[in-house]
Design an enzyme around this catalytic site. Structure first.
Site, PDB file in Angstrom:
ATOM      1  N   SER A   3       0.849  -1.192   0.000  1.00  0.00           N
ATOM      2  CA  SER A   3       0.000   0.000   0.000  1.00  0.00           C
ATOM      3  C   SER A   3       0.882   1.239   0.000  1.00  0.00           C
ATOM      4  CB  SER A   3      -0.901   0.005   1.243  1.00  0.00           C
ATOM      5  OG  SER A   3      -1.530   1.259   1.410  1.00  0.00           O
ATOM      6  N   TYR A  42      -2.497  -0.160  10.277  1.00  0.00           N
ATOM      7  CA  TYR A  42      -2.450  -0.859   8.988  1.00  0.00           C
ATOM      8  C   TYR A  42      -1.294  -0.291   8.169  1.00  0.00           C
ATOM      9  CZ  TYR A  42      -3.812  -1.950   4.147  1.00  0.00           C
ATOM     10  OH  TYR A  42      -3.823  -2.362   2.836  1.00  0.00           O
TER      11      TYR A  42
END
Length: 248
Positions: A139, A152
């Protein structure tokens, strides 16, 4: 890296990016195996993906991973592409009383430790093939963390670091290491942070992955991720603010 006539394992393949990637690889003439924790969701995925193999498996369970590796070794010994797509995200803030450490523990285990474990256990099989690849779905928040997905983001930063050093460690072998950084994608996974309204279709992510693998582009910045990455090189603070909608 060729994107046809491979044997490919995709974790978390029953929905979202994993499902779209499985579809794209099947259409290119690959043998594709998808895993997931939910048998019903895998069955539903199989109806959309003629020819796909499904295996119920939880990447966060060491016993399940050992069983998965044994199944791959016996039934799919020609496995040459591993796509680590399964992940977990919690949407919260770092405010007092949130008990963020509990979510951080799940995220770091699923998004990082589980990837390291599965990859390590499958490397002997990948080494046996003429050409092989590991794809880690990361990500852009590994570089510019998000306010609503803080832990996260930290787990993806760990995955980013691991992907880089794995690539370096395997540079003189038959195994190539790719890292895919999607932007916001229209999936159930990201619906709570605006994926339905602002995310790109998962098929676009899958198409970019295949195209990048064919060209041996190892760090794949899809869609708006590329703009954040370019901004990051100019100013990490500006990239951080841009990702979080903060005006300086």
């Amino acid at each position: 890296m060729k994107t046809s006539n491979n044997t490919i394992l995709i974790t978390g393949g029953s929905a979202g990016i994993g499902l779209a990637t499985a579809k794209a690889f099947l259409e290119k003439g690959n043998e594709v195996i998808i895993t997931g924790r939910d048998a019903k969701r895998l069955e539903q995925a199989a109806t959309q993906l003629p020819g796909v193999h499904t295996l119920v498996s939880d990447v966060s369970s060491e016993a399940a991973v050992d069983e998965l590796v044994n199944t791959i070794r016996t039934k799919f010994p020609k496995l040459n592409v591993l796509i680590n797509n399964a992940g977990y995200a919690a949407y919260h803030t770092l405010a007092v009383g949130e008990e963020s450490w509990k979510e951080a523990e799940k995220e770091i285990y699923t998004n990082y430790i589980s990837v390291v474990r599965l990859t390590e256990k499958l490397l002997p099989i990948l080494h046996q093939q003429p050409a092989a690849a590991v794809v880690n779905v990361s990500s852009i928040t590994a570089y510019a963390p998000g306010l609503r997905i803080p832990t996260y983001s930290a787990s993806k930063a760990a995955l980013n670091s691991y992907s880089k050093i794995l690539r370096l460690s395997l540079q003189d072998t038959n195994i190539k290491v790719f890292e895919l950084m999607p932007p916001l994608v229209n999936t159930d996974f990201s619906a709570v942070i605006g994926g339905a309204a602002n995310g790109i279709p998962p098929g676009e992510v899958a198409a970019d992955l295949l195209n990048s693998m064919e060209q041996d582009v190892y760090s794949i910045h899809t869609g708006k991720t590329a703009a954040i990455y370019d901004l990051l090189k100019e100013s990490p603070t500006a990239a951080l603010n841009a990702l979080n909608g903060v005006t300086a």
